[in-house]
Design a protein around this motif. Structure first.
Motif, PDB file in Angstrom:
ATOM      1  N   MET A  48      17.194  16.508 -15.618  1.00 13.76           N
ATOM      2  CA  MET A  48      16.824  16.509 -17.038  1.00 13.76           C
ATOM      3  C   MET A  48      15.346  16.165 -17.208  1.00 13.76           C
ATOM      4  O   MET A  48      14.635  16.777 -18.032  1.00 13.76           O
ATOM      5  N   ASP A  51      13.036  18.944 -16.274  1.00 14.89           N
ATOM      6  CA  ASP A  51      13.206  20.060 -17.204  1.00 14.89           C
ATOM      7  C   ASP A  51      12.692  19.712 -18.599  1.00 14.89           C
ATOM      8  O   ASP A  51      12.864  20.478 -19.548  1.00 14.89           O
ATOM      9  N   ARG A  53      13.770  17.289 -20.593  1.00 14.86           N
ATOM     10  CA  ARG A  53      14.834  16.890 -21.514  1.00 14.86           C
ATOM     11  C   ARG A  53      15.080  15.385 -21.417  1.00 14.86           C
ATOM     12  O   ARG A  53      16.205  14.923 -21.317  1.00 14.86           O
ATOM     13  N   ASP A  55      15.034  13.150 -23.567  1.00 20.20           N
ATOM     14  CA  ASP A  55      15.855  12.592 -24.640  1.00 20.20           C
ATOM     15  C   ASP A  55      17.351  12.717 -24.362  1.00 20.20           C
ATOM     16  O   ASP A  55      18.168  12.067 -25.018  1.00 20.20           O
ATOM     17  N   GLU A  56      17.729  13.535 -23.369  1.00 22.88           N
ATOM     18  CA  GLU A  56      19.145  13.712 -23.025  1.00 22.88           C
ATOM     19  C   GLU A  56      19.604  12.768 -21.913  1.00 22.88           C
ATOM     20  O   GLU A  56      20.795  12.727 -21.606  1.00 22.88           O
TER      21      GLU A  56
END
Length: 372
Positions: A48, A51, A53, A55-56
């Motif tokens: 994540m 990539d 991301r 916040d995920e």
């Protein structure tokens, strides 16, 4: 342990070797850091981040306290309406049985010191046939050993998971490949310790020790114990063996039974300094761990790919995952692991056996594939 605590050594090591058409990623860790699903939480967070991301990435839970400290404690029993008695009570090895079991293992390792760890591929076509044969076996299995799938209450059907079949298949394979299997007493005990992940159970049952949506990377696993005689392993159909593994998982895998087993374990640890071992003094112990839920082959490093190498498999995802365990205390011999299912539907199983056994395993797999 002191060496890792007081020296400047990491619990987790990463090594990457890149080539023009492939990349090797090697993770080395101590089991004191995390278990298989804990490692997968790390991999998901890592992919994540690369990539974009961030916040995920789930909350890193329990790094500063032990959320599972109360599991099986006397205090937790007071919170239960009716504390259960472990179905394994009375099956603990006595002092004499422990001595016998320990001597047998020491003798095995003294005579056959070298062991070999290898991986084996179960092609999708072969596993489909194994699964079909196992389910067909259930038609003649004793009804009290069969677990029914009741998702359609009007038409319940016999149920086996892929993990049940893989555990039974590995156990039968490793036992039949032992040179003593044709001469040992037919009553000799064969035990399968099927590793059981606790995260879902501790998230969905009371008292809830793990909240939903967090990353708990430390160890959260227990074992489901299934017992056979050598004669049963050698003679019963695969479906019968797998059905007993499933039935024991259903019985022993409840919150009440896990808590009861932990209470026994903590009491024995305080009393003797050792966790209890279940079974008989003459038993062969086979351990199996199924990592398929971790979806290792779906780990997506595509965001890190700077140039595609023309590989036939899906870019950024593993084409092969290999597991290799090292232990200087508890032996890993006869331990197996379903590393996962690759993107073509093939299962990969790794295991440790004494030197020479893998040749017997290879011949047995070829015979099985030929018959199917």
């Amino acid at each position: 342990m002191a060496d890792w605590i007081y020296e400047d050594r990491p619990q987790l090591q990463l090594h990457i070797a890149s080539f023009q058409d492939a990349t090797f990623v090697t993770l080395t860790w101590l089991h004191t850091l995390f278990d298989a699903l804990g490692r997968n939480a790390l991999l998901r967070a890592w992919t994540m981040m690369i990539d974009g991301r961030e916040d995920e990435v789930p909350e890193f839970y329990g790094y500063d306290f032990d959320p599972l400290a109360s599991l099986g404690s006397p205090e937790s029993a007071k919170l239960e309406e009716k504390p259960e008695k472990s179905v394994l009570e009375g099956r603990e090895l006595s002092t004499w049985q422990l001595i016998r079991f320990g001597f047998s293992m020491m003798w095995e390792f003294f005579i056959y010191r070298e062991e070999d760890q290898r991986g084996i591929c179960i092609p999708q076509s072969l596993f489909v046939k194994l699964r079909q044969a196992a389910l067909e076996d259930l038609a003649s299995a004793p009804p009290d050993t069969v677990t029914m799938d009741s998702r359609d209450p009007a038409h319940p059907t016999p149920f086996l998971s892929d993990g049940d079949i893989l555990a039974a298949w590995w156990m039968r394979l490793i036992v039949k490949s032992q040179p003593w299997s044709s001469t040992a007493p037919p009553t000799k005990t064969i035990q399968v310790q099927n590793i059981f992940g606790l995260r879902e159970l501790l998230t969905t049952t009371e008292p809830k020790l793990l909240p939903k949506g967090v990353a708990y990377v430390s160890n959260a696993a227990n074992a489901i114990h299934t017992f056979y005689s050598l004669q049963e392993v050698l003679e019963l159909p695969l479906g019968y063996l797998a059905a007993r593994i499933r039935k024991d998982l259903v019985i022993q895998g409840t919150r009440g039974q896990i808590s009861a087993k932990e209470r026994v374990s903590q009491h024995t640890l305080e009393k003797t300094g050792q966790h209890p071992l279940y079974g008989t003094g003459d038993m062969m112990l086979v351990t199996f761990s199924n990592w398929t839920k971790g979806k290792m082959y779906e780990t997506d490093f595509r965001a890190a790919v700077v140039q595609e190498g023309g590989a036939k498999h899906e870019v950024g995802k593993p084409s092969y995952v290999h597991s290799n365990g090292v232990s200087e205390t508890f032996p890993l011999r006869n331990a197996g692991c379903a590393v996962g299912k690759d993107l073509e539907g093939n299962y990969w199983v790794g295991g440790s056996a004494r030197m020479g056994i893998w040749e017997s395993i290879e011949r047995a797999v070829k015979r099985e594939a030929g018959r199917m």
